[in-house]
Motif scaffolding. Structure first.
Motif, PDB file in Angstrom:
ATOM      1  N   THR A  39      -3.064  13.930   1.564  1.00 16.04           N
ATOM      2  CA  THR A  39      -3.790  12.800   1.803  1.00 16.04           C
ATOM      3  C   THR A  39      -5.222  13.510   2.203  1.00 16.04           C
ATOM      4  OG1 THR A  39      -2.172  11.208   2.617  1.00 16.04           O
ATOM      5  CG2 THR A  39      -4.316  10.720   3.594  1.00 16.04           C
ATOM      6  N   GLN A 100       3.300   8.591  -0.440  1.00 16.24           N
ATOM      7  CA  GLN A 100       2.220   9.309   0.280  1.00 16.24           C
ATOM      8  C   GLN A 100       2.658   9.938   1.652  1.00 16.24           C
ATOM      9  OE1 GLN A 100      -1.138   9.902  -1.539  1.00 16.24           O
ATOM     10  NE2 GLN A 100      -0.761  11.813  -0.402  1.00 16.24           N
ATOM     11  N   ASP A 104       2.601  14.011   2.415  1.00 17.36           N
ATOM     12  CA  ASP A 104       1.823  14.709   3.031  1.00 17.36           C
ATOM     13  C   ASP A 104       2.566  15.403   3.819  1.00 17.36           C
ATOM     14  OD1 ASP A 104      -0.146  13.560   2.295  1.00 17.36           O
ATOM     15  OD2 ASP A 104      -0.130  11.847   3.498  1.00 17.36           O
ATOM     16  N   LYS A 143       7.393  12.914  -4.141  1.00 16.74           N
ATOM     17  CA  LYS A 143       7.251  12.291  -3.819  1.00 16.74           C
ATOM     18  C   LYS A 143       8.545  10.945  -3.407  1.00 16.74           C
ATOM     19  CE  LYS A 143       5.769   8.913  -7.446  1.00 16.74           C
ATOM     20  NZ  LYS A 143       4.811   8.345  -8.202  1.00 16.74           N
TER      21      LYS A 143
END
Length: 323
Positions: A39, A100, A104, A143
């Motif tokens: 991100t 996400q 991250d 993910k």
């Protein structure tokens, strides 16, 4: 959620420090990989969930538009009450956001792995670029990882692929994605019993010696934590070959090539006359290519009892086994 509790802040600071300090040969791979996955580096929408599945904060209008559009399409295509389409949109958004966040956190750990990288470590050619296919496969699998141990493993895989593209095959990524905690534990135990040889920092062969042939109170693999069921599972996952094999260790004797057990390095020396040791073979279970690739990123514990068994066997062959 306060700003201090926001992991994105910490990650952004970490990435800024790492990327600016990364040597040029791999910086392009860092930027490419982090740019797709993270991100902070591409300014994708960021949102956090509290309480019910509800987006309470977004920093990019594109994400909000996607959510709204999804809800409108759902409402127009399916004859359901509006509340259901709203819930569907929120759940869709929640899923994207959770995935996400997982990425991250893996990227943040990867940045930590790369923080000690120096140009002296570099073995890359300038034209070695991490492939789009590999990144896409990695993203689809990574993910979904919420387990902390799996995130650490994936961060090590990504950092090694960034440093040397081609280190991990897509097949290995798929294999890792299917590992459950029990299988991962079995593999860690197996690796603690594995001797391996490296060439240019790449593990070229790794074997678990067949302890049935090693003289240490008639021990078997089960005595070291690996029963038949565990070996069968590891074989089904494609980490260990199904049948035992022999490896010619004669070429390693009296050479400068070390043999590794866990985090220890040993050398072999023959007490025999020349040419008498070249027929010396070690029987055992060879790791597959996927097994070799995973072994290279694991932190392996030593099994002193097992090493003692191997050392005793080598002694009977008039071979010294020393650090």
């Amino acid at each position: 959620m306060s700003e201090d509790e926001n992991p994105l802040t910490t990650m952004t600071n970490t990435l800024e420090t790492v990327i600016t300090g990364i040597p040029a040969p791999i910086r392009k791979n860092v930027i490419k990989a982090f740019g797709q996955l993270c991100t902070a580096t591409v300014d994708i929408p960021v949102a956090w969930l509290e309480g019910k599945a509800e987006v309470i904060r977004a920093t990019h209008k594109a994400r909000v538009n996607i959510i709204n559009t999804t809800g409108e399409i759902t409402a127009t295509k399916i004859d359901v009450p509006e509340i259901y389409s709203q819930i569907a949109a929120e759940k869709f958004a929640s899923k994207i956001i959770r995935e996400q966040i997982n990425l991250d956190k893996i990227v943040s750990k990867t940045a930590g792995e790369l923080s000690n990288y120096t140009e002296d470590n570099n073995t890359n050619k300038i034209d070695e670029i991490i492939s789009d296919e590999w990144l896409n496969e990695f993203e689809e699998v990574a993910k979904l990882k919420t387990n902390e141990d799996m995130r650490i493993l994936f961060s090590k895989i990504l950092s090694n692929e960034i440093k040397k593209p081609g280190t991990f095959s897509v097949k290995t990524i798929k294999t890792v994605s299917q590992l459950d905690p029990n299988t991962a534990r079995f593999f860690n135990t197996l690796c603690s019993l594995t001797c391996f040889v490296k060439s240019d920092d790449v593990i070229v062969v790794a074997m678990v010696p067949n302890v049935n042939n090693l003289p240490h109170n008639n021990r078997h693999l089960v005595d070291y934590g690996l029963n038949h069921h565990a070996m069968t599972i590891l074989q089904e996952y494609g980490l260990v070959r199904a049948t035992t094999s022999s490896y010619q260790i004669g070429l390693l004797i009296n050479s400068s090539t070390p043999v590794n057990f866990g985090n220890r390095t040993y050398y072999l020396r023959s007490n025999n006359e020349p040419n008498h040791y070249e027929l010396t073979k070690l029987d055992g279970f060879l790791l597959t290519q996927s097994g070799l690739e995973l072994l290279s990123v694991l932190t392996i514990d030593n099994n002193d009892l097992f090493i003692a068994s191997v050392n005793e066997w080598l002694s009977k062959k008039n071979i010294q086994f020393f650090e």
